[in-house]
Design a protein around this motif. Structure first.
Motif, PDB file in Angstrom:
ATOM      1  N   THR A 143       1.173  -0.943   0.128  1.00 53.92           N
ATOM      2  CA  THR A 143       0.420  -0.347   0.212  1.00 53.92           C
ATOM      3  C   THR A 143       0.727   0.672   0.103  1.00 53.92           C
ATOM      4  N   VAL A 144       0.215   2.045  -0.221  1.00 50.41           N
ATOM      5  CA  VAL A 144       1.061   3.725  -0.158  1.00 50.41           C
ATOM      6  C   VAL A 144       1.445   4.460   1.119  1.00 50.41           C
ATOM      7  N   LEU A 145       2.733   4.734   0.991  1.00 50.28           N
ATOM      8  CA  LEU A 145       3.361   5.405   2.574  1.00 50.28           C
ATOM      9  C   LEU A 145       3.094   6.309   2.394  1.00 50.28           C
ATOM     10  N   ALA A 146       2.425   8.034   2.256  1.00 46.02           N
ATOM     11  CA  ALA A 146       2.985   9.184   1.957  1.00 46.02           C
ATOM     12  C   ALA A 146       4.018   9.995   2.796  1.00 46.02           C
ATOM     13  N   VAL A 147       5.178  10.573   2.279  1.00 45.43           N
ATOM     14  CA  VAL A 147       5.873  10.996   3.262  1.00 45.43           C
ATOM     15  C   VAL A 147       6.059  12.296   2.358  1.00 45.43           C
ATOM     16  N   LEU A 148       5.862  12.568   3.826  1.00 43.34           N
ATOM     17  CA  LEU A 148       5.172  15.630   3.752  1.00 43.34           C
ATOM     18  C   LEU A 148       5.875  15.549   3.803  1.00 43.34           C
ATOM     19  N   THR A 149       6.263  16.889   3.665  1.00 40.58           N
ATOM     20  CA  THR A 149       7.168  17.803   4.270  1.00 40.58           C
ATOM     21  C   THR A 149       5.681  18.772   4.554  1.00 40.58           C
ATOM     22  N   CYS A 150       6.150  20.271   5.424  1.00 39.80           N
ATOM     23  CA  CYS A 150       4.808  21.074   5.066  1.00 39.80           C
ATOM     24  C   CYS A 150       5.100  22.008   5.768  1.00 39.80           C
ATOM     25  N   ALA A 151       4.312  23.487   5.434  1.00 41.54           N
ATOM     26  CA  ALA A 151       5.061  24.395   6.072  1.00 41.54           C
ATOM     27  C   ALA A 151       4.557  24.410   7.193  1.00 41.54           C
ATOM     28  N   PRO A 152       5.469  25.543   8.500  1.00 39.60           N
ATOM     29  CA  PRO A 152       5.369  26.060   9.971  1.00 39.60           C
ATOM     30  C   PRO A 152       3.974  25.615   9.782  1.00 39.60           C
ATOM     31  N   GLY A 153       3.482  24.707  10.582  1.00 37.66           N
ATOM     32  CA  GLY A 153       2.453  24.920  11.314  1.00 37.66           C
ATOM     33  C   GLY A 153       1.235  24.325  10.542  1.00 37.66           C
ATOM     34  N   ALA A 154       1.357  23.502   9.738  1.00 35.58           N
ATOM     35  CA  ALA A 154       1.291  22.389   9.239  1.00 35.58           C
ATOM     36  C   ALA A 154       1.550  21.050   9.544  1.00 35.58           C
ATOM     37  N   GLU A 155       0.574  20.167  10.422  1.00 38.94           N
ATOM     38  CA  GLU A 155       0.575  19.140  10.666  1.00 38.94           C
ATOM     39  C   GLU A 155      -1.080  18.159  10.064  1.00 38.94           C
ATOM     40  N   PRO A 156      -0.709  17.774   8.595  1.00 37.24           N
ATOM     41  CA  PRO A 156      -1.971  17.537   8.534  1.00 37.24           C
ATOM     42  C   PRO A 156      -1.925  15.841   8.998  1.00 37.24           C
ATOM     43  N   THR A 157      -3.499  15.476   9.269  1.00 34.28           N
ATOM     44  CA  THR A 157      -2.980  13.813   9.615  1.00 34.28           C
ATOM     45  C   THR A 157      -3.768  12.479   8.521  1.00 34.28           C
ATOM     46  N   LEU A 158      -3.778  11.789   8.666  1.00 33.16           N
ATOM     47  CA  LEU A 158      -3.930  10.401   7.672  1.00 33.16           C
ATOM     48  C   LEU A 158      -5.057  10.945   7.035  1.00 33.16           C
ATOM     49  N   GLU A 159      -5.766  10.484   7.726  1.00 31.15           N
ATOM     50  CA  GLU A 159      -7.629  11.482   7.793  1.00 31.15           C
ATOM     51  C   GLU A 159      -7.734  12.238   6.395  1.00 31.15           C
ATOM     52  N   GLU A 160      -6.607  13.610   7.045  1.00 33.44           N
ATOM     53  CA  GLU A 160      -7.034  14.451   6.152  1.00 33.44           C
ATOM     54  C   GLU A 160      -6.740  14.498   4.821  1.00 33.44           C
ATOM     55  N   VAL A 161      -5.380  14.238   4.959  1.00 33.53           N
ATOM     56  CA  VAL A 161      -4.603  13.436   3.485  1.00 33.53           C
ATOM     57  C   VAL A 161      -5.779  12.964   2.842  1.00 33.53           C
ATOM     58  N   ARG A 162      -6.103  12.023   3.336  1.00 35.00           N
ATOM     59  CA  ARG A 162      -7.486  10.703   2.272  1.00 35.00           C
ATOM     60  C   ARG A 162      -8.586  11.846   2.134  1.00 35.00           C
ATOM     61  N   ALA A 163      -8.702  12.315   2.807  1.00 32.24           N
ATOM     62  CA  ALA A 163      -9.949  13.076   2.381  1.00 32.24           C
ATOM     63  C   ALA A 163      -9.510  13.985   1.320  1.00 32.24           C
ATOM     64  N   PHE A 164      -8.303  14.790   1.041  1.00 34.29           N
ATOM     65  CA  PHE A 164      -8.384  15.686   0.223  1.00 34.29           C
ATOM     66  C   PHE A 164      -7.844  14.934  -1.086  1.00 34.29           C
ATOM     67  N   ALA A 165      -7.148  14.139  -0.525  1.00 36.65           N
ATOM     68  CA  ALA A 165      -6.682  13.067  -2.394  1.00 36.65           C
ATOM     69  C   ALA A 165      -7.423  11.818  -2.978  1.00 36.65           C
ATOM     70  N   GLY A 166      -8.182  11.856  -1.989  1.00 36.46           N
ATOM     71  CA  GLY A 166     -10.051  11.111  -2.555  1.00 36.46           C
ATOM     72  C   GLY A 166     -10.925  11.325  -3.630  1.00 36.46           C
ATOM     73  N   ARG A 167     -10.728  12.971  -3.391  1.00 34.64           N
ATOM     74  CA  ARG A 167     -11.624  13.678  -4.260  1.00 34.64           C
ATOM     75  C   ARG A 167     -10.799  13.866  -6.101  1.00 34.64           C
ATOM     76  N   HIS A 168      -9.234  13.031  -6.153  1.00 31.72           N
ATOM     77  CA  HIS A 168      -8.408  13.291  -6.641  1.00 31.72           C
ATOM     78  C   HIS A 168      -8.206  11.570  -7.609  1.00 31.72           C
ATOM     79  N   LEU A 169      -8.228  10.708  -7.101  1.00 35.16           N
ATOM     80  CA  LEU A 169      -7.748   9.253  -6.534  1.00 35.16           C
ATOM     81  C   LEU A 169      -8.543   8.356  -6.339  1.00 35.16           C
ATOM     82  N   ALA A 170      -8.178   7.138  -6.704  1.00 31.05           N
ATOM     83  CA  ALA A 170      -9.484   6.242  -6.595  1.00 31.05           C
ATOM     84  C   ALA A 170      -8.485   5.065  -4.988  1.00 31.05           C
ATOM     85  N   ASP A 171      -9.831   4.760  -4.318  1.00 34.03           N
ATOM     86  CA  ASP A 171      -9.245   4.604  -2.913  1.00 34.03           C
ATOM     87  C   ASP A 171      -8.006   3.449  -2.615  1.00 34.03           C
TER      88      ASP A 171
END
Length: 525
Positions: A458-486
Motif C-alpha cells: 500500500t502507499v506510504l505518504a511522506v510529506l514536508t509541510c509549511a510551518p504550523g501545518a501538520e495534516p493527519t492521515l485522515e485529512e490527507v486521504r479526504a483531500f486526495a480521495g477527491r482526485h484518486l481512486a481508493d
C-alpha cells in the motif's frame, strides 16, 4: 561530402572573432568569448605537455565555475573526453567513476583535494591539476605534493595547435548517471548527441543569439550543461554562472541580469516561488524557463503562471542529451502536466513493458522509448547495460512510464521500477505525489510502496509541510480521495523536515526508503 566539424572549441573560436556580448559572468568576473577561447587554447597546450591526447579522458571535480568551462573547451580542443564529476559524491563513489573511466588527468578544486588524495593510490590518473585561478575556491600558495597548479599550464609560449576537428561519432562527454537505480553508469555522449540537442532546442524553444542564460543547476548534470548553457555560449549569448543554487541570489540574478533562459528542476522553481519578493520581482525578460528532471506538480505551473511566467516542461534523460520532448509556452495552460511532443529530430514511441509491443492507442500507459541522433550510443565499458537498454531496432528504453493523449502530447507517469502493486492494481507514485503536493500546507510529497499483509503493498505518504501545518492521515486521504481512486490513497503518513534529494535535485528514493525504515509512521489506518 566531407564530415562537418562540430567541435565546441572551434565554435567558441569562431565566436571570438566577432563582437558579441560578454560570454561568461562568474563571481564578479566577466569573460569575453575571446578571453574564454584564449584561456582554453593555452590550457589545451599545457595539458598536451602533460601528456593528454585525443581520446584520453579528463575529469573535473568541483562546483560550477569558469575553470569548469576552461577545462571542457580545452578537452574539446585536443579531442579528449570530458568527465564532469558529481561534486557531492563520497570518496568511494568518485573512485569508482575515475577507475571505470580510466581518467588520464584530474582537474580538482581545493575543496575536493583531500578526497582525491584519500583514493589516489587506487586511481589510474597520471596527472592531478589543482585549480588555483579562482578566488572563489582558493588553493594553497605552495602546491601540495603530487599536484600541478592550473596556473602553470596557462600563459603563452607553448606549442599551440588548432582545435582538433570533431564529428558526430566522436565521443565528447562521459557523464555518469546519478545512481538512483544503483551504481552509476557512464553515459557516452558524442559531439553529435550534444550538437543535435542544440538543434532540437533552437527549433522549438524561443532561443536567440543574444540570450542571457542563468546556470545554477549543477553543470555535471546534463540539464545544467546542455539544456541551454552550451548553446548559449557557442551561439553568442551570455551565461551567468553561479557555483550553486541559492533561491534569494537566483531570484536577484533573474531580475538584475534580465535573464531570458533558465533550466531548473521543479524543487528549484518551487523554492523560488516561496522566496520573499517573488510576487514583485520583474521577470518580464524570462521567456524560456524550462522545467525538467523530476515530476512537475501542476500547482507549480499555476504558481508561476499567476506571475505571467509560463514554465515549459520537457522530458529526457542523460542518455538523450537531455531533451526528447518539449511543451511550448503557448500550451503551458492548455496542456498542464504534459511533458510535450517529440523534439523535431527525435522519435518517441510507447511500448508494453512486458511484451515490447508498440502501443498506438491514446491514454494507454507503457514504457516510453526514444530514437534519434541525440541518443547516446551506449554506456562506457558496459556492453551488458547497453544491450539491456536498446532493442534490435535501436530504440532506447527509458524505464519511464508514459501515455500519449489524442493530440500526440506525452505525459510521464513514473519510473517503471517505482511502480507500486496493490491488490493487483498498478499505482504510479508520481501520480499520487502530484495530488499530495496540492494538499493545503504541503510543500513536498513522496509516495512509497510499503508491505501490507492483505494487499501486498500500500502507499506510504511522506510529506514536508509549511510551518504550523501538520495534516493527519485522515485529512490527507479526504483531500486526495477527491482526485484518486481508493486503492491509490495512502494508508500511512510520515512527516519529515525535508525530503532527501540527490545533486541533480531529484528525489533520492533509496535514501528516503532507508530513512523510512528507521522511523515509525506519524499516522496509520
Amino acid at each position: 561530402m566531407a564530415a562537418v566539424d562540430i567541435s565546441p572549441a572551434a565554435a567558441l573560436h569562431r565566436r571570438a572573432k566577432y563582437p558579441t556580448p560578454t560570454a561568461l559572468r562568474y563571481e564578479g568576473q566577466e569573460f569575453s568569448a575571446a578571453r574564454l577561447s584564449r584561456t582554453a587554447v593555452e590550457l589545451a597546450a599545457g595539458l598536451a605537455e602533460q601528456g593528454l591526447r585525443r581520446g584520453d579522458r579528463i575529469a573535473y571535480l568541483g562546483l560550477n565555475s569558469a575553470a569548469f568551462f576552461h577545462t571542457l573547451f580545452a578537452a574539446a580542443h585536443l579531442g579528449a573526453v570530458f568527465i564532469p564529476v558529481n561534486f557531492r559524491l563520497v570518496a568511494e563513489e568518485v573512485r569508482d567513476i575515475l577507475v571505470d573511466s580510466g581518467a588520464h588527468t584530474l582537474v580538482v578544486e581545493d575543496g575536493h583535494r583531500t578526497l582525491v588524495e584519500s583514493i589516489a593510490d587506487d586511481l589510474p590518473a597520471r596527472r592531478r591539476v589543482l585549480v588555483d585561478t579562482d578566488p572563489a575556491c582558493p588553493a594553497p600558495a605552495t602546491p601540495p605534493a603530487g599536484w600541478t597548479p592550473l596556473s602553470l599550464l596557462l600563459g603563452p609560449g607553448r606549442a599551440e595547435r588548432p582545435p582538433v576537428p570533431l564529428h558526430e561519432d566522436d565521443l565528447g562527454v562521459l557523464m555518469y548517471t546519478s545512481g538512483t537505480t544503483g551504481r552509476p553508469k557512464g553515459v557516452m555522449l558524442t559531439h553529435g548527441n550534444i550538437w543535435w540537442n542544440a538543434v532540437n532546442v533552437d527549433s522549438m524553444v524561443d532561443t536567440r543569439s543574444d540570450d542571457v542564460n542563468l546556470a545554477v543547476a549543477p553543470l555535471f548534470h546534463i540539464g545544467g550543461l546542455n539544456a541551454l548553457t552550451l548553446r548559449t555560449l557557442l551561439r553568442g549569448g551570455t551565461v551567468v554562472v553561479r557555483r550553486a543554487f541559492d533561491p534569494a541570489q537566483c531570484l536577484d540574478d533573474l531580475v538584475r541580469h534580465r535573464v531570458t533562459g533558465l533550466f531548473a528542476v521543479p524543487a528549484m522553481y518551487a523554492a523560488l516561488a516561496r522566496e520573499p519578493g517573488f510576487a514583485e520581482a520583474d521577470l518580464s525578460a524570462l521567456r524560456s524557463p524550462i522545467v525538467a528532471g523530476a515530476p512537475v506538480p501542476p500547482r507549480l505551473i499555476h504558481d508561476w503562471a499567476e506571475r505571467d511566467v509560463l514554465l515549459q516542461q520537457a522530458w529526457g534523460l542523460t542518455e538523450t542529451a537531455p531533451f526528447a520532448t518539449y511543451l511550448p509556452a503557448a500550451l503551458t495552460r492548455e496542456k498542464t502536466g504534459s511533458a510535450g511532443a517529440p523534439m523535431p529530430y527525435t522519435e518517441i514511441r510507447v511500448v508494453d513493458p512486458v511484451t515490447g509491443d508498440g502501443i498506438d492507442e491514446a491514454d494507454t500507459r507503457g514504457e516510453i522509448c526514444v530514437r534519434g541522433p541525440n541518443v547516446t550510443p551506449g554506456y562506457w565499458n558496459n556492453p551488458e547495460a547497453t544491450a539491456a537498454a536498446f532493442d534490435d531496432a535501436g530504440w532506447f528504453h527509458s524505464g519511464d512510464i508514459a501515455h500519449r493523449d489524442k493530440d500526440g502530447f506525452y505525459y510521464i507517469v513514473d519510473r517503471l521500477k517505482d511502480m507500486i502493486i496493490s491488490g493487483g492494481e498498478n499505482i504510479y507514485p508520481a501520480e499520487v505525489e502530484r495530488v499530495l503536493t496540492a494538499c493545503p500546507g504541503v510543500l513536498e510529497a513522496a509516495a512509497l510502496g510499503v508491505p501490507d499483509p492483505t494487499w501486498g503493498e500500500t502507499v506510504l505518504a511522506v510529506l514536508t509541510c509549511a510551518p504550523g501545518a501538520e495534516p493527519t492521515l485522515e485529512e490527507v486521504r479526504a483531500f486526495a480521495g477527491r482526485h484518486l481512486a481508493d486503492y491509490k490513497l495512502p494508508t500511512r503518513l510520515l512527516l519529515l523536515d525535508r525530503l532527501p534529494r540527490n545533486a541533480s535535485g531529484k528525489l533520492a528514493k533509496a535514501e528516503l526508503r532507508r530513512q523510512v525504515a528507521s522511523r515509525p509512521a506519524t499516522d496509520t489506518l
